[in-house]
Design a protein around this motif. Structure first.
Motif, mmCIF file in Angstrom:
data_model
loop_
_atom_site.group_PDB
_atom_site.id
_atom_site.type_symbol
_atom_site.label_atom_id
_atom_site.label_comp_id
_atom_site.label_asym_id
_atom_site.label_seq_id
_atom_site.Cartn_x
_atom_site.Cartn_y
_atom_site.Cartn_z
ATOM 1 N N VAL A 202 0.839 -1.196 0.000
ATOM 2 C CA VAL A 202 0.000 0.000 0.000
ATOM 3 C C VAL A 202 0.877 1.250 0.000
ATOM 4 O O VAL A 202 0.648 2.201 -0.764
ATOM 5 N N GLU A 203 1.896 1.250 0.828
ATOM 6 C CA GLU A 203 2.797 2.407 0.899
ATOM 7 C C GLU A 203 3.553 2.606 -0.418
ATOM 8 O O GLU A 203 3.772 3.745 -0.852
ATOM 9 N N MET A 204 3.937 1.516 -1.066
ATOM 10 C CA MET A 204 4.619 1.630 -2.355
ATOM 11 C C MET A 204 3.701 2.227 -3.414
ATOM 12 O O MET A 204 4.114 3.085 -4.210
ATOM 13 N N LEU A 205 2.446 1.788 -3.431
ATOM 14 C CA LEU A 205 1.482 2.359 -4.365
ATOM 15 C C LEU A 205 1.279 3.843 -4.098
ATOM 16 O O LEU A 205 1.233 4.657 -5.026
ATOM 17 N N ARG A 206 1.153 4.179 -2.826
ATOM 18 C CA ARG A 206 0.971 5.591 -2.463
ATOM 19 C C ARG A 206 2.143 6.436 -2.980
ATOM 20 O O ARG A 206 1.947 7.505 -3.565
ATOM 21 N N LYS A 207 3.373 5.955 -2.741
ATOM 22 C CA LYS A 207 4.555 6.703 -3.168
ATOM 23 C C LYS A 207 4.605 6.813 -4.688
ATOM 24 O O LYS A 207 4.915 7.889 -5.227
ATOM 25 N N ILE A 216 -4.470 10.574 -9.119
ATOM 26 C CA ILE A 216 -5.103 9.262 -9.253
ATOM 27 C C ILE A 216 -5.657 8.861 -7.888
ATOM 28 O O ILE A 216 -4.915 8.780 -6.908
ATOM 29 N N VAL A 217 -6.945 8.600 -7.829
ATOM 30 C CA VAL A 217 -7.575 8.126 -6.600
ATOM 31 C C VAL A 217 -7.179 6.669 -6.383
ATOM 32 O O VAL A 217 -7.208 5.861 -7.308
ATOM 33 N N LEU A 218 -6.822 6.318 -5.136
ATOM 34 C CA LEU A 218 -6.444 4.955 -4.787
ATOM 35 C C LEU A 218 -7.524 4.322 -3.915
ATOM 36 O O LEU A 218 -7.786 4.778 -2.803
ATOM 37 N N SER A 219 -8.104 3.241 -4.425
ATOM 38 C CA SER A 219 -9.154 2.492 -3.742
ATOM 39 C C SER A 219 -8.640 1.089 -3.448
ATOM 40 O O SER A 219 -8.082 0.433 -4.328
ATOM 41 N N LEU A 220 -8.818 0.619 -2.207
ATOM 42 C CA LEU A 220 -8.309 -0.687 -1.797
ATOM 43 C C LEU A 220 -9.449 -1.681 -1.586
ATOM 44 O O LEU A 220 -10.467 -1.352 -0.990
ATOM 45 N N SER A 221 -9.227 -2.922 -2.051
ATOM 46 C CA SER A 221 -10.231 -3.987 -1.953
ATOM 47 C C SER A 221 -9.539 -5.284 -1.570
ATOM 48 O O SER A 221 -8.322 -5.399 -1.669
ATOM 49 N N PRO A 222 -10.271 -6.372 -1.194
ATOM 50 C CA PRO A 222 -11.727 -6.388 -1.129
ATOM 51 C C PRO A 222 -12.298 -6.056 0.235
ATOM 52 O O PRO A 222 -13.463 -5.710 0.338
ATOM 53 N N GLU A 226 -9.898 -3.628 8.668
ATOM 54 C CA GLU A 226 -10.010 -3.646 10.121
ATOM 55 C C GLU A 226 -9.795 -2.242 10.677
ATOM 56 O O GLU A 226 -8.887 -1.528 10.267
ATOM 57 N N ILE A 227 -10.630 -1.866 11.631
ATOM 58 C CA ILE A 227 -10.531 -0.538 12.224
ATOM 59 C C ILE A 227 -9.180 -0.331 12.902
ATOM 60 O O ILE A 227 -8.693 0.794 13.030
ATOM 61 N N SER A 228 -8.509 -1.412 13.273
ATOM 62 C CA SER A 228 -7.205 -1.309 13.932
ATOM 63 C C SER A 228 -6.142 -0.696 13.035
ATOM 64 O O SER A 228 -5.120 -0.201 13.533
ATOM 65 N N VAL A 229 -6.338 -0.748 11.718
ATOM 66 C CA VAL A 229 -5.353 -0.170 10.800
ATOM 67 C C VAL A 229 -5.895 1.087 10.127
ATOM 68 O O VAL A 229 -5.405 1.511 9.083
ATOM 69 N N ALA A 230 -6.906 1.708 10.735
ATOM 70 C CA ALA A 230 -7.524 2.900 10.145
ATOM 71 C C ALA A 230 -6.522 4.019 9.920
ATOM 72 O O ALA A 230 -6.557 4.704 8.889
ATOM 73 N N GLU A 231 -5.610 4.216 10.862
ATOM 74 C CA GLU A 231 -4.638 5.302 10.724
ATOM 75 C C GLU A 231 -3.753 5.094 9.502
ATOM 76 O O GLU A 231 -3.487 6.038 8.737
ATOM 77 N N HIS A 232 -3.304 3.862 9.281
ATOM 78 C CA HIS A 232 -2.458 3.580 8.125
ATOM 79 C C HIS A 232 -3.237 3.752 6.832
ATOM 80 O O HIS A 232 -2.718 4.303 5.849
ATOM 81 N N LEU A 233 -4.480 3.313 6.820
ATOM 82 C CA LEU A 233 -5.318 3.472 5.634
ATOM 83 C C LEU A 233 -5.524 4.946 5.325
ATOM 84 O O LEU A 233 -5.430 5.367 4.163
ATOM 85 N N CYS A 234 -5.803 5.741 6.339
ATOM 86 C CA CYS A 234 -6.021 7.168 6.121
ATOM 87 C C CYS A 234 -4.772 7.870 5.589
ATOM 88 O O CYS A 234 -4.864 8.841 4.841
ATOM 89 N N LYS A 235 -3.603 7.375 5.952
ATOM 90 C CA LYS A 235 -2.350 7.986 5.497
ATOM 91 C C LYS A 235 -1.997 7.606 4.064
ATOM 92 O O LYS A 235 -1.190 8.280 3.428
ATOM 93 N N ASN A 236 -2.611 6.526 3.559
ATOM 94 C CA ASN A 236 -2.130 5.988 2.278
ATOM 95 C C ASN A 236 -3.184 5.781 1.198
ATOM 96 O O ASN A 236 -2.817 5.606 0.036
ATOM 97 N N ALA A 237 -4.465 5.776 1.533
ATOM 98 C CA ALA A 237 -5.495 5.470 0.539
ATOM 99 C C ALA A 237 -6.622 6.489 0.589
ATOM 100 O O ALA A 237 -6.838 7.152 1.604
#
Length: 435
Positions: A202-207, A216-222, A226-237
């Motif tokens: 995810v971080e590589m795609l973001r960079k 380019i909007v980045l959408s992650l699936s499927p 998990e809410i436990s990784v919300a901070e990382h998701l918000c920083k990268n997607a």
């Protein structure tokens, strides 16, 4: 480097090919849906046309995946469109001619990709564009998708970043505006590493996106994320799925109430938890997926109001799943309600107010803030019609008179003070603007 959160200031609105065409969508179908959107929906804010999975597979015929089927790959191990399905890509043009056409309609173009590198590129030991490494060097032999045989995940190394740079730069040259990356936002399939083991991909795609020179909007699936990784998701997607594939079945719709409750407070500029596509209109034209082949949605009209109301007040991205040229008048009315679209674009602070369900049946109320107004969504998950009392003192100043507007029926309901009655059909919803 650009600020990726500005790519999606509001939740993205568009159409995705999966629910109606599965793995076998072709160029003509994409063009027809783009033309429909430009004519009927663009003025309401709809803009993305997204080509889903297997666009690089010449043999794709339906919703099923063909294990270890030959794929179209360039000399640098990058997937390219299958010319028999996307004829304008001939001669190494990729998706640029199709993207140019969609842009000419005033719309934006997106594609689906799988995490990682094609297994065939690793087998060929293809050189990575702009790198001294090869695709075999970066392929992680134990990081594979459980439901699709096309790809290996990538090792956590600089050459993997160079590979992602190479594909993202190519997509940017094609004119891609949206990338849905699959097998990257899920925990239950991957136990060989960290539960969120694709975090570095995810971080590589973001960079790579931030340095490609195109928004380019980045959408992650499927999902489910998990809410436990919300901070990382918000920083990268910009978007990430809260569920597996969502289909037109009441139990799947009912399940989304608890998922939205878990993620309330997270939606914000550039970061949109994604409830998945809207399976409305004509679905599964190329095979059986989620129900009978070539069907109109199995959701009742009342269930469709529930779907749109929950997705809307929560501010999920909205991606239409049905084949748009076959929309009936009711489907079109859901997608062109101006007050609803304004709520989805401008509201904030959505939250669960109350849930009085017992054994999965009862009343659920959500609210959100608007510009000089409040939005209130009233859901009836029971199997019979209910006359629901809505106490607005939980959301607004008590002993104050407010106007009530029913968004779905486009009707003024008069003035209220402290509470009002709402008659809601079984599995249905009412959506109000209070001002």
């Amino acid at each position: 480097m650009v600020n990726f959160k500005k790519f999606a200031k509001t939740p993205p609105l568009g159409w995705n090919s999966w629910d109606c065409f599965g793995a076998a969508v072709n160029e003509q179908q994409l063009r027809e849906n783009a033309e429909y959107m430009a004519k009927n929906l663009k003025e309401y804010g709809w803009e993305y046309i997204v080509c889903d999975i297997q666009w690089y597979e010449p043999c794709a015929k339906d919703n099923n995946y063909n294990d270890f089927c030959p794929l179209e790959i360039d000399e640098y191990g990058r997937l390219i469109p299958a010319e028999n399905r996307f004829p304008s890509s001939a001669g190494g043009k990729g998706f640029k001619p199709l993207a140019d056409y969609i842009h000419s309609l005033g719309l934006k173009f997106g594609i689906h990709i799988m995490r990682g590198v094609p297994r065939q590129a690793a087998a060929r030991n293809s050189k990575i564009y702009g790198s001294n490494a090869t695709c075999r060097d970066i392929a992680h032999p134990f990081s594979v998708c459980s439901w699709n045989t096309d790809m290996y995940g990538l090792k956590n190394c600089q050459a993997s970043q160079e590979y992602y740079n190479s594909i993202i730069n190519m997509y940017a040259q094609w004119g891609v505006d949206f990338i849905k990356c699959d097998d990257i936002c899920v925990t239950e399939f991957r136990k060989w590493d960290n539960p969120y083991s694709a975090y570095y991909e995810v971080e590589m795609l973001r960079k790579a996106i931030d340095n490609c020179g195109r928004e380019i909007v980045l959408s992650l699936s499927p999902g489910p994320a998990e809410i436990s990784v919300a901070e990382h998701l918000c920083k990268n997607a910009n978007m990430w799925r809260l569920t597996g594939d969502f289909w037109d079945q009441w139990d799947k719709l009912h399940d989304m109430f608890s998922r939205c409750e878990k993620w309330q407070g997270i939606p914000s500029e550039g970061n949109w938890p994604d409830c998945d596509m809207l399976p409305i209109g004509r679905l599964s034209k190329n095979g059986v997926c989620g129900g009978p082949q070539n069907r109109m949605t199995q959701f009742t009209r009342d269930e469709q109001y529930t779907l749109m109301t929950l997705w809307g007040i929560f501010r999920s991205p909205l991606m239409i799943g049905g084949n748009m040229p076959e929309n009936d008048d009711f489907t079109l009315s859901l997608l062109t309600n101006r007050e609803y679209m304004n709520m989805h674009k401008t509201s904030y602070g959505a939250r669960l107010v109350s849930n009085t369900e017992k054994n999965g049946k009862g009343t659920i109320i959500w609210c959100a803030n608007g510009r000089k107004c409040k939005y209130i969504a009233v859901f009836n998950t029971d199997s019979k019609e209910k006359n629901i009392t809505v106490n607005i003192t939980d959301m607004l100043m008590p002993d104050t008179e407010y106007n009530v507007y029913d968004i779905w029926s486009d009707s003024d309901e008069g003035t209220v003070k402290n509470k009002f009655k709402s008659v809601v059909a079984s599995h249905g919803a009412k959506l109000y603007k209070i001002y």
